[in-house]
Design a protein around this motif. Structure first.
Motif, PDB file in Angstrom:
ATOM      1  N   GLU A 118     -64.601-100.143  -3.111  1.00  0.00           N
ATOM      2  CA  GLU A 118     -63.884 -99.696  -4.311  1.00  0.00           C
ATOM      3  C   GLU A 118     -63.439 -98.239  -4.155  1.00  0.00           C
ATOM      4  O   GLU A 118     -62.310 -97.884  -4.483  1.00  0.00           O
ATOM      5  CB  GLU A 118     -64.811 -99.859  -5.519  1.00  0.00           C
ATOM      6  CG  GLU A 118     -64.088 -99.892  -6.850  1.00  0.00           C
ATOM      7  CD  GLU A 118     -65.074 -99.930  -8.008  1.00  0.00           C
ATOM      8  OE1 GLU A 118     -66.115-100.602  -7.903  1.00  0.00           O
ATOM      9  OE2 GLU A 118     -64.789 -99.267  -9.019  1.00  0.00           O
ATOM     10  N   THR A 131     -60.606-103.431  -6.661  1.00  0.00           N
ATOM     11  CA  THR A 131     -60.541-102.827  -7.996  1.00  0.00           C
ATOM     12  C   THR A 131     -61.934-102.952  -8.624  1.00  0.00           C
ATOM     13  O   THR A 131     -62.767-103.724  -8.134  1.00  0.00           O
ATOM     14  CB  THR A 131     -59.529-103.563  -8.898  1.00  0.00           C
ATOM     15  OG1 THR A 131     -60.006-104.902  -9.093  1.00  0.00           O
ATOM     16  CG2 THR A 131     -58.144-103.606  -8.260  1.00  0.00           C
ATOM     17  N   GLU A 149     -62.565-106.489  -9.544  1.00  0.00           N
ATOM     18  CA  GLU A 149     -62.875-107.354  -8.393  1.00  0.00           C
ATOM     19  C   GLU A 149     -64.303-107.106  -7.916  1.00  0.00           C
ATOM     20  O   GLU A 149     -65.023-108.046  -7.572  1.00  0.00           O
ATOM     21  CB  GLU A 149     -61.888-107.083  -7.239  1.00  0.00           C
ATOM     22  CG  GLU A 149     -60.503-107.665  -7.481  1.00  0.00           C
ATOM     23  CD  GLU A 149     -59.447-107.122  -6.508  1.00  0.00           C
ATOM     24  OE1 GLU A 149     -58.391-107.720  -6.418  1.00  0.00           O
ATOM     25  OE2 GLU A 149     -59.704-106.074  -5.856  1.00  0.00           O
TER      26      GLU A 149
END
Ligand code: MG
Length: 402
Positions: A139, A145, A148
């Motif tokens: 990330e 993201t 996610e």
């Protein structure tokens, strides 16, 4: 002198057989550890790490806190090397402690792994620690993201933990204590099941730290409870041991969502504070009442209008062989169909040519009398036609009628 009020709770969750999380709550030192390893090794790891942290945190300094965590790592590594049953055990560890920095009180924070420390300040929740996990690294690199990462199947893979290697890198922070600030230390079993906005609203709503911990665990179990869940809440309070956020007046002021307005402390010494939620609740009920009444009125008025349009009119049309008067609108209005009021003596066959199409469609009239007059007028026209023209016209129309 900085003072704290705190609460804690831990739960196995709804899926795991054992609780491998541990927490430490002593005045001035608070920590959570999430252990891993088979055959109860995870339980041993998290417990041993916190035991070592407690015994090694001998002076109020962030550097002492960091060294205590490093010593906990050594303890774990040597135990797992000595005992084959404990081989491969490890644990996360996040801790906060009252320390001294530049001659004044500070809150020292240390972290290894993916348990977290959050700070709720002025109603806003912020994650202080950085996760040492594969998804958090991805990330930070922009490869995932936040959304996610939150559901990634490999989100439990750690990049740092205690007990794995002889040396460990420990993250540390120093924060100035502010009366009214609330800290939450938790294992991933909480934030993987409960989103941060829900965690924040719970921390704002429930002033009692033990009650807030229990509610967070209830929410995590409601969300699935797929992992062990542990919460420690630490409030920075004033010298009298009071949390200013426990006062409804402050709670209302700090609330951005309005959700906290349901908290009204009846025992509050502040006479005006409890009235705020009451007044808002009262006006809310009053507004709902007015809205419902207005809604019902509009619906009834609509029905009345349709009824009035559908029944308070008349028209002249055709009923079988005769011209007739109907009550209602030609073709009806919604569910209101016209009804036959009376048949006239005029046969449709005798209707003047010019009025045939109009009558088939229905000729609207404002009243029964005017409808009758309209028919009388047709009869009169027909009489004139039959007297001034020849028979074929009427014989032709008679044929049409039959
Ligand atoms: Mg966990």
């Amino acid at each position: 002198m900085t003072r704290f009020a705190w609460g804690a709770a831990s739960d196995t969750g709804r899926v795991r057989q054992a609780n491998e999380d541990s927490y430490l709550v002593v005045d001035g030192l608070f920590a959570v550890a999430d252990g891993m390893g088979g055959h109860q090794a995870g339980e041993v790891a998290s417990h041993l790490a916190l035991e070592t942290l407690h015994s090694e945190f001998t002076a109020a300094g962030t550097d002492v806190l960091v060294r205590a965590v490093e010593n906990a790592n050594h303890t774990l590594v040597s135990r797992s090397t000595a005992d084959p049953e404990l081989a491969g055990m490890g644990t996360t560890l996040v801790a906060m402690a009252l320390v001294e920095a530049a001659g004044r009180d500070a809150i020292g924070v240390v972290n290894v792994g993916d348990s977290r420390l959050y700070l709720l300040s002025d109603g806003e929740l912020a994650q202080i620690t950085e996760d040492h996990s594969l998804v958090a690294t991805m990330e930070r690199q922009g490869r995932l993201t936040a959304a996610e990462a939150a559901v990634h199947p490999q989100r439990n893979i750690l990049t740092r933990a205690l007990g794995i290697d002889g040396t460990v890198l420990v993250d540390s922070w120093e924060i100035l204590p502010v009366i009214g600030d609330r800290y939450l230390i938790c294992s991933d079993g909480l934030f993987n099941e409960v989103d941060e906005s829900r965690i924040a609203s719970t921390l704002r709503r429930l002033a009692d730290p033990n009650e807030a911990c229990r509610e967070l665990i209830r929410l995590a179990n409601e969300g699935g409870g797929r992992d062990n869940i542990t919460c420690v809440i630490v409030d920075v309070v004033d010298d009298a041991g009071r949390d200013p956020n426990a006062d409804p007046a402050n709670r209302v002021r700090n609330s951005h969502t309005g959700g906290d307005l349901t908290v009204a402390d009846a025992s509050s010494a502040e006479p005006k504070a409890p009235k705020v939620p009451g007044a808002i609740r009262g006006s809310f009920t009053w507004r709902v009442g007015v809205f419902v009444a207005a809604f019902v009125f509009v619906i009834l008025a609509g029905f009345a209008f349709i009824w009035w349009t559908g029944t308070k009119t008349w028209y002249v049309g055709v009923d079988g062989n005769n011209v007739a008067i109907f009550h209602g609108k030609p073709g009806g209005v919604l569910w209101i169909q016209p009804s036959l009021a009376e048949d006239s003596e005029l046969l449709f066959a005798n209707v003047p040519q010019a009025a045939i199409v109009d009558l088939k469609n229905g000729v609207e009239q404002p009243s029964l009398d005017s409808a009758r007059s309209y028919i009388d007028n047709l009869i009169e026209q027909n009489a004139k036609t039959t007297t001034t023209t020849t028979a074929p016209s009427s014989s032709t129309t008679t044929t049409i009628a039959k």
